[in-house]
Design an enzyme around this catalytic site. Structure first.
Site, short mmCIF file in Angstrom:
data_model
loop_
_atom_site.label_atom_id
_atom_site.label_comp_id
_atom_site.label_asym_id
_atom_site.label_seq_id
_atom_site.Cartn_x
_atom_site.Cartn_y
_atom_site.Cartn_z
N GLU A 112 17.52 -43.30 -6.67
CA GLU A 112 16.74 -42.99 -5.91
C GLU A 112 17.13 -43.52 -4.46
O GLU A 112 16.48 -43.20 -3.29
CB GLU A 112 15.34 -43.52 -6.29
CG GLU A 112 15.58 -44.95 -6.55
CD GLU A 112 14.24 -45.53 -6.86
OE1 GLU A 112 13.02 -45.25 -6.60
OE2 GLU A 112 14.19 -46.65 -7.54
N ARG B 183 -3.28 -1.09 -6.73
CA ARG B 183 -1.87 -2.18 -6.61
C ARG B 183 -2.35 -3.21 -8.15
O ARG B 183 -3.55 -2.82 -8.61
CB ARG B 183 -1.98 -3.16 -5.36
CG ARG B 183 -3.23 -3.87 -5.39
CD ARG B 183 -3.56 -4.59 -4.06
NE ARG B 183 -4.88 -4.89 -3.91
CZ ARG B 183 -5.41 -5.17 -2.87
NH1 ARG B 183 -4.64 -5.41 -1.72
NH2 ARG B 183 -6.80 -5.37 -2.97
N LYS C 219 0.77 -1.30 -0.19
CA LYS C 219 -0.11 0.03 0.03
C LYS C 219 0.84 1.44 0.10
O LYS C 219 0.57 2.45 -0.77
CB LYS C 219 -0.79 0.00 1.09
CG LYS C 219 -2.03 1.24 1.26
CD LYS C 219 -2.78 1.26 2.48
CE LYS C 219 -3.68 0.07 2.81
NZ LYS C 219 -5.17 0.48 2.50
N GLY D 213 -8.02 -7.65 4.76
CA GLY D 213 -8.81 -7.71 6.12
C GLY D 213 -8.04 -8.30 7.27
O GLY D 213 -8.61 -8.67 8.16
N ARG E 169 5.66 -48.14 -14.71
CA ARG E 169 5.88 -48.81 -13.94
C ARG E 169 5.16 -50.17 -14.22
O ARG E 169 4.00 -50.19 -14.80
CB ARG E 169 5.18 -48.24 -12.37
CG ARG E 169 5.63 -46.88 -11.86
CD ARG E 169 4.89 -46.77 -10.39
NE ARG E 169 5.67 -45.51 -9.64
CZ ARG E 169 5.16 -44.46 -9.82
NH1 ARG E 169 4.28 -43.81 -10.71
NH2 ARG E 169 5.77 -43.33 -8.93
N ASP F 58 11.70 -41.86 -3.62
CA ASP F 58 12.39 -42.66 -2.73
C ASP F 58 13.58 -41.66 -2.21
O ASP F 58 13.96 -41.72 -1.26
CB ASP F 58 12.86 -43.64 -3.45
CG ASP F 58 11.85 -44.95 -3.44
OD1 ASP F 58 11.42 -45.15 -2.11
OD2 ASP F 58 11.40 -45.47 -3.94
N MET G 122 -5.28 -7.32 8.74
CA MET G 122 -4.62 -6.59 9.91
C MET G 122 -5.54 -5.35 10.00
O MET G 122 -6.52 -5.18 9.54
CB MET G 122 -3.43 -6.22 9.46
CG MET G 122 -2.33 -7.68 9.67
SD MET G 122 -0.93 -7.19 9.28
CE MET G 122 -0.82 -6.76 7.50
N CYS H 103 11.38 -38.53 -12.51
CA CYS H 103 10.32 -39.28 -12.63
C CYS H 103 9.72 -39.22 -11.38
O CYS H 103 8.25 -39.94 -11.29
CB CYS H 103 10.39 -40.52 -13.25
SG CYS H 103 11.39 -41.73 -12.49
N ARG I 136 -3.03 2.89 8.76
CA ARG I 136 -3.44 1.62 7.93
C ARG I 136 -2.35 0.62 8.03
O ARG I 136 -1.32 0.98 7.57
CB ARG I 136 -4.13 2.03 6.60
CG ARG I 136 -5.17 3.04 6.63
CD ARG I 136 -5.45 3.53 5.05
NE ARG I 136 -6.33 4.40 5.23
CZ ARG I 136 -7.93 3.99 4.81
NH1 ARG I 136 -8.00 2.77 4.63
NH2 ARG I 136 -8.91 4.72 4.95
N TYR J 166 14.78 -33.91 -19.13
CA TYR J 166 13.40 -33.80 -19.14
C TYR J 166 12.92 -33.81 -17.60
O TYR J 166 13.71 -34.53 -16.73
CB TYR J 166 12.91 -35.18 -19.98
CG TYR J 166 13.14 -36.42 -19.67
CD1 TYR J 166 12.56 -37.20 -18.46
CD2 TYR J 166 14.43 -37.03 -19.84
CE1 TYR J 166 12.73 -38.38 -18.02
CE2 TYR J 166 14.61 -38.37 -19.43
CZ TYR J 166 13.70 -38.99 -18.55
OH TYR J 166 14.03 -40.25 -18.08
N SER K 38 17.42 -41.74 -14.01
CA SER K 38 16.29 -40.84 -13.82
C SER K 38 16.02 -40.84 -12.42
O SER K 38 16.20 -41.88 -11.73
CB SER K 38 15.01 -41.66 -14.43
OG SER K 38 13.72 -41.10 -14.21
N HIS L 100 -15.38 -9.34 1.05
CA HIS L 100 -14.32 -10.30 1.70
C HIS L 100 -14.18 -11.61 1.18
O HIS L 100 -13.15 -12.13 0.89
CB HIS L 100 -14.42 -10.06 3.37
CG HIS L 100 -13.58 -11.29 4.04
ND1 HIS L 100 -13.71 -12.40 4.45
CD2 HIS L 100 -12.24 -10.83 4.41
CE1 HIS L 100 -12.64 -12.89 4.94
NE2 HIS L 100 -11.81 -11.92 5.05
C1 PEP Z 1 10.63 -42.51 -6.92
O1 PEP Z 1 10.97 -43.24 -5.87
O2 PEP Z 1 10.44 -41.22 -7.13
C2 PEP Z 1 9.64 -43.26 -8.04
C3 PEP Z 1 9.48 -42.52 -9.03
O3 PEP Z 1 9.51 -44.58 -7.89
P1 PEP Z 1 8.24 -44.91 -6.91
O4 PEP Z 1 7.42 -43.72 -6.66
O5 PEP Z 1 7.52 -46.10 -8.09
O6 PEP Z 1 8.83 -45.40 -5.80
MG MG Z 2 11.28 -45.39 -6.22
#
Ligand code: PEP
Ligand code: MG
Length: 902
Positions: free
Chosen positions: A767, A343, A29, A107, A582, A791, A109, A854, A98, A874, A786, A459
């Site tokens: 992992e 604002r 403000k 709202g 999976r 995990d 404060m 992943c 204010r 990725y 990956s 509000h």
């Molecule tokens: C993970 O562990 O990040 C994973 C992708 O495998 P999961 O969730 O199947 O254990």
């Molecule tokens: Mg896993």
């Protein structure tokens, strides 16, 4: 000269000294009042006390050295500029005090108006207002009420009751019917209430009023509702609020005065136009609280054309200056327009996309900036389903579509009941005449909010939009009776516990549960809406910005999918391959029996027979997925969970066996199964026989899967398709594990693919923390990594991913140990560091090593930015989050200045 003992820190800024970029110091403000002042717009003069002063006060419990003197100096110069003195009996300067934090907390404060009034100056005020006694005494009673409630914690209801009493004595329900004498009497009554609760007279010293009000605003930073709001909105707890001391201007000086709020575009849809509410002869607080019914801003044109035209000019100027949707608060005092706030306005997700697109068209921003101004959380909201309406459903009321979405749920009338039922897992709709900050808990718990009063700026509307929660406000056909726990509408009564459905886009209210349908944005992603040929501003804006994000991003986006249908959907959503297929679900259903045979195999050849029976089933699964992902890479993970997960639970089995034995039935098979379950029982299955360990311990299991993958790929290739399988080994912690699996897999692959041209990569999940720390070694045996951040988080923190979030994370969040669950958004410092180390050391050992993620984090907006920074190739996420990841991957590039940070 003696050394100075205190640092001369500047705690107070005149409006002419600040600017919009000083939000950290002056709050939103204050910074924007300064900006408007410097633009030459009509802002009532004033000054801002910094957030640093508030932080110092909250840390020590007293005002920092130097603050009092600086306030004095600024007050004096304000008095000089206005030609009035605070508390002057003849011609008093009045100020408002204010709050104004860096992030807007609507709202949450405190505000105190009319500071500077006392028993003498009320008379002077009346004289200055042309003998308007009524106005002067009304202003004074408002001061005592606000000051009492906010600064001295006098229960607000007592003031309300006294006001109601005065009104009923007059035989009215309208404040405006009270005359000067009534209000003078009310001031006396208020003073008595004040004395009763505080043990002291209402302070007559204006400077004391000011200092206490400033202190109350500082302290309101830590009020319970403010703390709760910050936690919900993830606003850091240590920012503190600034305090603005602003010359009072009055919208309640008669019919030529008034007050209003406005948006420069529709904050719900993004449509261009003038959106606002105006209330003649009223103070600003009356509009925001939704207490009295406002008129559309356009009607101001008839009431006061000059002010209306000036306002429109200022709104256009602000939009051009801020290059964005602005919201404003203004007051007209006897035909003179004053700007009280502006604002960059909050907006719905849909409006964010539409406005970003419009601003590009208007040449105010470029597409990079448009991309920066929207985000994945907004896109995710737009992918919510909407009501599927056919002739069976007729709205019983139409209010204002204050915050979009579709919500059905059980009606409740109090915040407490909303919290209670939500804790039982019920969807609830919180129904109120209007909400106030005390309803915050219930609003958080509810699926949707329905009010019978208040507009887009009430509000309920503002808070719901901020939370991304469905809200219909101002449905005035609904008559809400909170004590009786019911509302009536169109001759029907709806009791607590009944179900209603509300549409926050159209404002319509339905009785019963209305079925839902997918969003237009999802239909667009699904390919059933062509953005070039439909008249839908949102879909066109999404298309345009997504196209830009795709052109910008460096990260590829894949999906986690393990059925052909999921793969196909994700592909329509823009997935560029599968990052995690999976394989465990392929062992469920009627295949369980084969898994049981595999586990129970004792005699020579039994295991091989079970595996041989599984092979064609798996191959068919992979063929379907390769077909759907034709030409794109598909990472198939070898089986990961402990095999006993495929067997019945121990207790159930034990009971079955005992019952069957009692009946004298043949239980040989069940007994064998029970023995196996007992044998395979693990205290910590997540750290037990799973992942690569299974492959090393159960002969032929991985080999069967590798063969199924390779054969499916060859079948695909022979049929003219392009399969790009990548075999991924889970839970590897040492390169030797991977080498062993790899040696066997390579032989099978070589045998199967022959001269088919199919190429199969072999890589691993990272992992297990040890894998991350020995990534240089592991990369020698892996063509890709990956990151399994689920995990990796579990093992990095030592948090059981199945238990802890529900069990005690609330306490960790409360203590600020982390601001968000590390299973939801990557813990950059710890788990993220493991990712960084593994990425760097893996690439150093094997240049060109392909890197992806992943775990669930692959679709989390903030985590996507982190994976971009670390230089992964990725991210892979569930199909529904693919568009979010694409958008965020593009934003990550724009926000790092378009650089490839690898
Ligand atoms: C993970 O562990 O990040 C994973 C992708 O495998 P999961 O969730 O199947 O254990
Ligand atoms: Mg896993």
């Amino acid at each position: 000269m003696a050394a100075q003992e205190t640092v001369d820190q500047k705690y107070v800024y005149d409006f002419s000294e600040g600017n919009k970029d000083l939000k950290d110091l002056l709050g939103g403000k204050g910074a924007n009042l300064a900006e408007m002042t410097n633009l030459g717009l009509p802002v009532p003069p004033g000054f801002t006390i910094t957030t640093e002063a508030c932080q110092a006060y909250l840390a020590t419990g007293r005002e920092p050295d130097g603050l009092a003197g600086q306030i004095e100096a600024h007050l004096e110069s304000l008095e000089r500029a206005m030609g009035k003195r605070l508390g002057d009996p003849q011609d008093p300067l009045l100020v408002s005090v204010r709050s104004g934090a860096k992030f807007s907390m609507p709202g949450m404060m405190e505000t105190v108006l009319n500071v500077g009034l006392n028993d003498q100056s009320v008379v002077g005020l009346s004289a200055q207002a042309g003998g308007n006694d009524r106005f002067a005494w009304d202003s004074y009673r408002r001061l005592i009420q606000m000051f009492g409630k906010t600064v001295c914690e006098v229960p607000g209801e007592e003031f309300e009751q006294a006001l109601d009493k005065a009104k009923s004595a007059r035989g009215t329900t309208n404040d405006l019917d009270l005359d000067a004498d009534d209000l003078r009497g009310l001031v006396e009554a208020y003073k008595k209430i004040f004395l009763k609760h505080t043990g002291r007279e209402f302070p007559q010293q204006p400077r004391e009023q000011l200092d206490l009000a400033i202190r109350a605003v500082f302290e309101s930073w830590n009020a319970e509702r403010a703390v709760l709001y910050r936690r919900q909105e993830r606003i850091p707890a240590d920012l503190g609020t600034a305090v603005n001391v602003v010359t009072m201007v009055f919208g309640n000086l008669g019919p030529d005065s008034g007050t209003g709020v406005a948006f420069t575009r529709d904050p719900a849809s993004g449509a261009q136009g003038i959106y606002g509410d105006y209330l003649a002869n009223a103070q600003g607080e009356d509009v925001v609280a939704g207490i009295r019914n406002t008129v559309p801003l356009q009607e101001l044109e008839q009431l006061d054309k000059a002010s209306y035209d000036e306002l429109l000019g200022i709104m256009a100027r602000l939009e051009e200056h801020y290059r964005d949707l602005c919201d404003i608060e203004f007051t007209i005092e006897r035909g003179k327009l004053w700007m009280l706030q502006t604002r960059v306005g909050k907006r719905t997700a849909a409006a964010a996309f539409v406005i970003a697109g419009q601003l590009v068209d208007e040449g105010l921003i470029d597409l990079d900036e448009a991309l920066h101004r929207v985000n994945g959380a907004q896109l995710a909201q737009l992918m919510f389903p909407r009501f599927q309406l056919d002739h069976e459903f007729h709205p019983v009321a139409t209010g204002i579509g204050a915050s979009p979405g579709a919500a059905s749920g059980t009606v409740v009338f109090t915040s407490a009941r909303a919290v209670e039922l939500a804790a039982e897992g019920k969807s609830v709709i919180l129904v109120r005449r209007e909400t106030n900050p005390d309803d915050l808990n219930g609003m958080i718990a509810a699926k949707g909010i329905l009010t019978s009063r208040g507009g887009k700026t009430s509000h309920a509307a503002v808070v719901a939009r901020g939370m991304g929660k469905t809200c219909v406000s101002g449905a005035d056909e609904i008559d809400v009776n909170v004590p009786a726990k019911r509302f009536t509408v169109a001759g029907q009564t709806v009791n607590e516990g009944d179900v209603v459905s509300i549409d926050g886009t159209t404002g319509k209210v339905y009785l019963g549960e209305v079925p839902v349908m997918p969003s237009e944005v999802v239909q667009y992603f699904e390919g059933s809406l062509d953005p070039e040929h439909i008249d839908n501003a949102l879909v066109r804006a999404v298309h345009r910005i997504m196209t830009h994000a795709d052109g910008k991003r460096r990260l590829a986006v894949r999906t986690n999918a393990d059925t052909g249908a999921d793969a196909a959907r994700a592909r329509r959503f823009g997935a560029e391959g599968i990052g995690l297929c999976r394989t465990e679900h392929m062992f469920l259903g009627d295949r369980r029996e084969l898994v049981e045979r595999l586990i129970l195999a004792r005699a020579e050849g039994e295991r091989e027979a079970a595996l041989a029976a599984l092979l064609p089933l798996q191959r068919a699964d992979f063929e379907e997925i390769f077909r759907e992902m034709d030409g794109l890479p598909v990472t198939v993970r070898l089986i990961d969970p402990p095999l006993h997960e495929f067997l019945p639970p121990l207790e159930q089995l034990a009971v079955n066996v005992a019952v069957a034995q009692e009946r004298g039935e043949d239980v040989a098979k069940e007994e064998a199964l029970l023995a196996a379950v007992r044998r395979m029982h693990e205290e910590n299955p997540m750290l037990g026989l799973r992942g690569v360990r299974l492959g090393l311990v159960i002969p032929g299991l991985f080999a069967m899967q590798v063969r199924a993958i390779a054969e499916a790929a060859v079948t695909c290739a022979r049929g003219g398709g392009v399969a790009k399988p990548e075999i991924m080994v889970p839970l590897v912690g040492a390169v030797q594990e991977l080498e062993t699996v790899r040696a066997e897999a390579e032989k099978i692959i070589a045998e199967v693919v022959g001269d088919s041209g199919v190429e199969v990569l072999i890589g691993t999940m990272i992992e297990v923390p040890r894998a991350a720390l020995t990534a240089g070694q592991i990369a020698e045996a892996a063509e890709f990594f990956s990151f399994g951040t689920n995990d990796l988080t579990q093992m990095g923190w030592g948090f059981s991913r199945d238990d802890v979030e529900g069990a005690f994370f609330w306490r960790y969040l409360e203590l600020g140990i982390f601001g968000i669950s590390p299973f939801e958004s990557i813990d950059r410092d710890g788990v993220g560091r493991l990712v960084r180390i593994a990425a760097e050391e893996g690439r150093a050992a094997r240049p060109g090593l392909k890197l992806g993620v992943c775990g669930e984090h692959g679709g989390d907006p903030d985590s996507v930015h982190f994976f971009h920074e670390v230089g992964l190739d990725y991210v892979s996420c569930s199909p529904f989050r693919v568009p979010v990841a694409r958008l965020e991957a593009g934003r990550a590039v724009v926000e790092t200045g378009g650089s490839d940070s690898r």
